[in-house]
Design a protein around this motif. Structure first.
Motif, PDB file in Angstrom:
ATOM      1  N   ARG A  13      86.429  78.204 -63.929  1.00 49.96           N
ATOM      2  CA  ARG A  13      87.034  78.603 -65.186  1.00 49.96           C
ATOM      3  C   ARG A  13      85.966  78.769 -66.268  1.00 49.96           C
ATOM      4  O   ARG A  13      85.961  79.767 -67.000  1.00 49.96           O
ATOM      5  CB  ARG A  13      88.067  77.563 -65.625  1.00 49.96           C
ATOM      6  CG  ARG A  13      88.729  77.863 -66.967  1.00 49.96           C
ATOM      7  CD  ARG A  13      89.733  76.778 -67.326  1.00 49.96           C
ATOM      8  NE  ARG A  13      90.313  77.012 -68.624  1.00 49.96           N
ATOM      9  CZ  ARG A  13      91.307  77.835 -68.877  1.00 49.96           C
ATOM     10  NH1 ARG A  13      91.859  78.519 -67.880  1.00 49.96           N
ATOM     11  NH2 ARG A  13      91.783  77.990 -70.098  1.00 49.96           N
ATOM     12  N   THR A  16      83.928  81.875 -65.559  1.00 49.02           N
ATOM     13  CA  THR A  16      84.664  83.086 -65.920  1.00 49.02           C
ATOM     14  C   THR A  16      84.663  83.292 -67.430  1.00 49.02           C
ATOM     15  O   THR A  16      84.451  84.411 -67.928  1.00 49.02           O
ATOM     16  CB  THR A  16      86.112  83.007 -65.409  1.00 49.02           C
ATOM     17  OG1 THR A  16      86.112  82.910 -63.981  1.00 49.02           O
ATOM     18  CG2 THR A  16      86.918  84.235 -65.825  1.00 49.02           C
ATOM     19  N   GLN A  17      84.879  82.220 -68.177  1.00 49.91           N
ATOM     20  CA  GLN A  17      84.884  82.314 -69.629  1.00 49.91           C
ATOM     21  C   GLN A  17      83.538  82.769 -70.157  1.00 49.91           C
ATOM     22  O   GLN A  17      83.460  83.643 -71.045  1.00 49.91           O
ATOM     23  CB  GLN A  17      85.260  80.958 -70.241  1.00 49.91           C
ATOM     24  CG  GLN A  17      86.713  80.581 -70.025  1.00 49.91           C
ATOM     25  CD  GLN A  17      87.028  79.177 -70.491  1.00 49.91           C
ATOM     26  OE1 GLN A  17      86.132  78.320 -70.580  1.00 49.91           O
ATOM     27  NE2 GLN A  17      88.286  78.907 -70.774  1.00 49.91           N
ATOM     28  N   THR A  51      93.681  88.468 -67.624  1.00 48.80           N
ATOM     29  CA  THR A  51      92.719  87.378 -67.454  1.00 48.80           C
ATOM     30  C   THR A  51      91.996  87.092 -68.764  1.00 48.80           C
ATOM     31  O   THR A  51      91.795  85.934 -69.133  1.00 48.80           O
ATOM     32  CB  THR A  51      91.696  87.734 -66.358  1.00 48.80           C
ATOM     33  OG1 THR A  51      92.379  87.873 -65.115  1.00 48.80           O
ATOM     34  CG2 THR A  51      90.638  86.646 -66.227  1.00 48.80           C
ATOM     35  N   ARG A  54      94.364  85.290 -71.020  1.00 48.45           N
ATOM     36  CA  ARG A  54      94.639  83.930 -70.563  1.00 48.45           C
ATOM     37  C   ARG A  54      93.554  82.965 -71.021  1.00 48.45           C
ATOM     38  O   ARG A  54      93.836  81.824 -71.410  1.00 48.45           O
ATOM     39  CB  ARG A  54      94.767  83.892 -69.038  1.00 48.45           C
ATOM     40  CG  ARG A  54      95.174  82.517 -68.503  1.00 48.45           C
ATOM     41  CD  ARG A  54      95.570  82.564 -67.044  1.00 48.45           C
ATOM     42  NE  ARG A  54      94.481  82.951 -66.171  1.00 48.45           N
ATOM     43  CZ  ARG A  54      94.406  84.081 -65.493  1.00 48.45           C
ATOM     44  NH1 ARG A  54      95.379  84.973 -65.595  1.00 48.45           N
ATOM     45  NH2 ARG A  54      93.380  84.350 -64.712  1.00 48.45           N
ATOM     46  N   HIS A  55      92.325  83.421 -71.018  1.00 51.64           N
ATOM     47  CA  HIS A  55      91.211  82.564 -71.445  1.00 51.64           C
ATOM     48  C   HIS A  55      90.987  82.625 -72.953  1.00 51.64           C
ATOM     49  O   HIS A  55      90.560  81.624 -73.562  1.00 51.64           O
ATOM     50  CB  HIS A  55      89.933  82.977 -70.722  1.00 51.64           C
ATOM     51  CG  HIS A  55      89.920  82.642 -69.264  1.00 51.64           C
ATOM     52  ND1 HIS A  55      89.661  81.379 -68.790  1.00 51.64           N
ATOM     53  CD2 HIS A  55      90.148  83.413 -68.173  1.00 51.64           C
ATOM     54  CE1 HIS A  55      89.711  81.378 -67.470  1.00 51.64           C
ATOM     55  NE2 HIS A  55      90.005  82.597 -67.056  1.00 51.64           N
ATOM     56  N   SER A  65      85.268  80.635 -79.602  1.00 51.54           N
ATOM     57  CA  SER A  65      85.708  79.570 -78.701  1.00 51.54           C
ATOM     58  C   SER A  65      84.525  78.979 -77.942  1.00 51.54           C
ATOM     59  O   SER A  65      83.702  79.711 -77.384  1.00 51.54           O
ATOM     60  CB  SER A  65      86.730  80.126 -77.703  1.00 51.54           C
ATOM     61  OG  SER A  65      87.164  79.123 -76.810  1.00 51.54           O
TER      62      SER A  65
END
Length: 205
Positions: A13, A16-17, A51, A54-55, A65
């Motif tokens: 995760r 991916t972020q 996707t 979602r993040h 973030s």
């Protein structure tokens, strides 16, 4: 010993972020923040728009973030409870700056620099940054909690956290304006010293 599935999922995760954010910040710098859409970011990162959302629920999240608040709160919580509030918070801010922008964290340092420069140059991001500052202040206050419900003590903690974060913001803006050439932990320590005195944050490095 194999990694636990939950740990592996968390690592994926985060990866991916970071991949999505890296493509987003590149596009923002090349095309401009306002001219880049979430769909553009998804296409560049090779993932679906769903996707990305979602993040990162908003476009501002693509820049602002991060997990730095958790790092700072952990360092505040680990500091000796008997120290003055501003020393606990200031020391944590300098230590976090060293971890994020030190010589052993070149990739993190560059990523932080690009994000800061985008924030300074983009009105929408500057406005959202205030929300992030409030969230960081709350994280610091949570790390300082010792079960004492004294309202005066809570007010003092809020004031100390606000003042320390103002010094941090000043240092980070100067660092971004210098294109990362100056020493960020040193700037944070210098800003804190200008407000509280030389011994507040301790050695910057």
């Amino acid at each position: 010993m194999p990694e636990e599935p939950s740990t592996l999922r968390a690592r994926r995760r985060v990866q991916t972020q970071r991949t999505i954010q890296a493509h987003a910040t590149r596009l923002f710098r090349e095309r401009g923040y306002d001219a880049t859409t979430m769909n553009d970011v998804a296409e560049a990162a090779g993932v679906s728009p769903m996707t990305v959302y979602r993040h990162f629920p908003t476009k501002e999240d693509l820049v602002l973030s991060d997990q730095y608040g958790e790092l700072i709160a952990e360092r505040v919580a680990a500091s000796p409870a008997g120290q003055p509030l501003v020393r606990r918070i200031g020391g944590a801010l300098v230590a976090a700056a060293a971890a994020l922008a030190g010589d052993d964290a070149a990739a993190d340092r560059r990523f932080l620099l690009v994000r800061l420069q985008l924030m300074i140059a983009t009105p929408a991001l500057r406005a959202r940054h205030l929300d992030n500052q409030y969230a960081l202040q709350q994280a610091i206050l949570g790390a300082l909690e010792d079960g004492d419900a004294d309202p005066d003590a809570a007010f003092e903690a809020q004031a100390a956290a606000s003042a320390c974060l103002a010094a941090l913001h000043t240092a980070m803006v100067r660092w971004a304006e210098d294109d990362g050439r100056t020493d960020l932990p040193g700037l944070v320590g210098k800003a804190l010293a200008a407000v509280f005195g030389d011994d507040v944050a301790g050695p910057a490095r």
